[in-house]
Each structure stands twice: as structure tokens, then as C-alpha cells.
Design an enzyme around this catalytic site. Structure first.
Site, PDB file in Angstrom:
ATOM      1  N   CYS A 219       5.068  -0.204   2.789  1.00  0.00           N
ATOM      2  CA  CYS A 219       3.743   0.170   2.270  1.00  0.00           C
ATOM      3  C   CYS A 219       3.251   1.446   2.933  1.00  0.00           C
ATOM      4  O   CYS A 219       2.788   1.425   4.085  1.00  0.00           O
ATOM      5  CB  CYS A 219       2.747  -0.961   2.510  1.00  0.00           C
ATOM      6  SG  CYS A 219       1.063  -0.591   1.949  1.00  0.00           S
TER       7      CYS A 219
ATOM      8  N   CYS B 119      -0.477   1.450   3.754  1.00  0.00           N
ATOM      9  CA  CYS B 119      -0.804   0.661   4.944  1.00  0.00           C
ATOM     10  C   CYS B 119      -0.450   1.404   6.230  1.00  0.00           C
ATOM     11  O   CYS B 119      -1.208   1.386   7.204  1.00  0.00           O
ATOM     12  CB  CYS B 119      -0.056  -0.666   4.919  1.00  0.00           C
ATOM     13  SG  CYS B 119      -0.239  -1.632   3.407  1.00  0.00           S
ATOM     14  N   ASP B 120       0.718   2.060   6.254  1.00  0.00           N
ATOM     15  CA  ASP B 120       1.282   2.538   7.518  1.00  0.00           C
ATOM     16  C   ASP B 120       1.495   4.039   7.597  1.00  0.00           C
ATOM     17  O   ASP B 120       1.944   4.545   8.627  1.00  0.00           O
ATOM     18  CB  ASP B 120       2.636   1.839   7.765  1.00  0.00           C
ATOM     19  CG  ASP B 120       2.500   0.325   7.842  1.00  0.00           C
ATOM     20  OD1 ASP B 120       1.473  -0.141   8.374  1.00  0.00           O
ATOM     21  OD2 ASP B 120       3.400  -0.379   7.363  1.00  0.00           O
TER      22      ASP B 120
END
Length: 348
Positions: free
Chosen positions: A136, A139-140
């Protein structure tokens, strides 16, 4: 009604399931949460979560899940290990056959079983998932400011991941096993035209280097001019290997929704297995599926966003819709029980 029939069962203990559990428990529905074979879902693979509302300093993925479980338990939710292997959703009560061998009956079901990111089978991916290897970018990606990163995949998701990562990383290299992308033309053009996005055609990821302490430090790519190099690497004919220094690797080869147990139940899904949810009479979105009393939340019904915060939102929607469904059933049952009998009519 079958004895020991629950008001509500929630399948899944990721953010969507936990959010649904908190709302349902506060509504005194005494929900039973089936934790699944991998309790906590995809978020447990993430070390730090910095974009979840209310945690300005960030929070560990596992910690966020644990706190959510404690919050649900505080209001009365019950947790049980196991996943649904088969479901009979034809009429009431709904019958759920679990991986533990148990059978559970319930009036309402929230499906929050998530979608599992596909892995590519590279060496060390299990050890380094969440330690520089991610599924992701949203997300990261921010953790990779100034890094060189790889994106594995060739579809629209891979192009989106690459373009997002280009905001943070020094360079983004898309690794694709063919020399033609599966992505739509507009997404492919956007990625090709970006100065910080490069492509490695006819190449695949064979190994990821690093450790849980250091994170990802490099990767080994295998290539072949005719594509699909890992297949050809088994015979070692015409393949080349190269080790590259990278600080992150992102898998973008798709997700598989965990909905196999819904096959044949009447719960409609798209061709990939994502559950369709319905709109109400006013055209507003709901969490209701095509089977009465069955609701869906989180990634299992969301092939697009797949964020913790959106999963939490749809989890609360599913709980509220389930509460309304159960209240309506109860009112109907009470009305039927108290309705006066019709007087018999004499024959004319």
C-alpha cells in the site's frame, strides 16, 4: 428461532470488523466477532500508521488493532477464533459453518473479511513484509522520502502506486514481467511521462535483501528478452540477474477478496469477488448486500480505496444498518404476536 441464535455475527477482526463491533456492542446487540485465521487483517502487516485520525504521532498497526479490540470488548463484544468456511443464508436464522468445526446461527451477518494482497513469491518477502516491503503506497509511501523504490506490477494499481510514490521517493522503478502494460492507456501514459518513474521491462523480482532491523536494502531482479523470466530461470537459459540498491519495494499485483464462502449464497459479487452493496429507496449508499440481513464492510466491498479510515467508516455503516434491520424484525415479530385474531365469519 434456533436456540443460541445470535443477533449479529461479524466476520473479520480488521478495522472494519472492529469498528462494526464497537457500534454494535454499544447498541446492546452483543455481537460475536469471528477473528478469522489471521486476526487483525492487513493492518497488522504495517509497522506505523500516520494517516489515521486521532494519532498525530502515528500508531503501530498492531497497536491500533489491539486497542480497537479492547474497545469493542469493553462494550460487550465477544471474540471467537475461526473463519466461515460455508454459509447457508437462505431464510432465518443464517447458518455459518466455521473452520473450527462449529456451527453458528445468527439473525444478521456483517462480512468484513477483507481482501488479501497478492504476493509474488520473492525470496525473503515474508520476513520483510511491513519492514520496507509494502502492499500500500498510500499507507507507507511517506516513509520512503529520498529512497529509490521498486513497484512490482503492470496494471492501473501499479501505475497509481508509482505516481503516488514519486511524490516522496528519489526514483520509482516499475518492474513488469512483460513489455506491455495491462494498465489503461491514460494511466500508462501518466506514468511513462513522469520524470521520476522508470520501467524495467521483461523483468521480475526474485529476491528482496535486508533484515527486520535494517529494512529493505536491495533486491535481485531477473530478466529475459521474451518476458516471464522467472519461468525461464528454472532452466537458466538466457536469463540475467541484477542486484539493485533500493530502500523499499511495493507489490501492486492485485488483491483477492476473502469471499469464497459466499459463493452460491445469493450475495452478489463482481468478477473479482468484491461484494456489491445496495442503495436505499432514496438512492443513498448502504452496507446491505443482495441478501436480507447480510451486510458488507471494508476492503471486501472496496476495490478502490482500501484505507483503514474508509474501512472503519463502512464498518460503522454496516453496524447501523444491521441495528435497523434487527429492530425492524423485532417490531414485526412483536406486531404479529400481539395482533388480535380475526373473528370467524358465519356463512351467509
Amino acid at each position: 428461532m434456533t436456540q443460541d441464535t445470535h443477533d449479529l455475527v461479524i466476520a473479520g477482526s480488521g478495522v472494519a470488523g472492529l469498528s462494526a463491533a464497537v457500534y454494535a456492542a454499544r447498541a446492546d446487540l452483543d455481537p460475536l466477532v469471528l477473528e478469522g485465521d489471521e486476526p487483525g487483517g492487513q493492518l497488522t502487516l504495517t509497522t506505523d500508521v500516520e494517516n489515521y485520525l486521532g494519532f498525530p504521532e502515528g500508531v503501530g498497526g498492531m497497536e491500533l488493532i489491539q486497542r480497537g479490540k479492547e474497545q469493542a470488548e469493553q462494550f460487550g463484544a465477544e471474540f471467537q477464533h475461526g473463519s466461515i468456511e460455508a454459509a447457508d443464508l437462505d431464510g432465518q436464522p443464517l447458518e455459518l459453518s466455521l473452520s473450527t468445526g462449529d456451527t453458528v446461527y445468527t439473525q444478521a451477518l456483517i462480512v468484513a473479511t477483507g481482501a488479501s494482497a497478492r504476493w509474488v513469491g520473492a525470496e525473503n518477502e515474508g520476513e520483510l513484509m511491513g519492514q520496507g516491503l509494502s502492499t500500500c503506497a498510500t499507507c507507507d509511501g511517506a516513509f520512503h522520502r529520498g529512497n529509490d523504490v521498486l513497484v512490482v506490477g503492470g496494471g492501473d494499481s501499479a501505475m497509481e502506486e508509482a505516481l503516488f510514490l514519486a511524490k516522496f521517493a528519489d526514483s520509482v522503478t516499475v518492474v513488469h514481467r512483460r513489455e506491455e502494460l495491462r494498465a489503461s492507456e491514460i494511466m500508462a501514459d501518466r506514468a511513462r511521462d513522469h520524470d521520476d518513474v522508470q520501467f524495467r521491462w521483461n523483468a521480475e523480482l526474485e529476491a528482496i535483501h535486508g533484515s527486520q532491523e535494517e529494512g529493505v536494502t536491495g533486491a535481485t531482479l531477473v530478466s529475459h528478452p521474451e518476458g516471464y523470466p522467472r519461468e525461464k530461470a528454472e532452466s537458466s537459459i538466457g536469463v540475467e540477474r541484477e542486484t539493485v540498491d533500493v530502500g523499499g519495494v511495493f507489490y501492486a499485483v492485485g488483491h483477492t477478496p476473502n469471499t469464497q464462502f459466499l459463493d452460491g449464497t445469493g450475495v452478489e459479487q463482481d468478477e473479482d469477488g468484491y461484494v456489491f452493496t445496495q442503495t436505499d429507496e432514496a438512492g443513498r449508499p448502504t452496507a446491505q448486500t443482495t441478501v436480507e440481513g447480510v451486510f458488507a464492510a471494508g476492503d471486501v466491498a472496496d476495490p478502490r480505496y482500501r484505507q483503514a479510515i474508509t474501512s472503519a467508516g463502512t464498518g460503522s455503516m454496516a453496524a447501523l444498518d444491521a441495528e435497523e434491520f434487527l429492530e425492524t424484525r423485532q417490531n414485526l415479530d412483536e406486531s404479529s404476536a400481539t395482533a388480535p385474531a380475526r373473528p370467524e365469519q358465519s356463512a351467509p
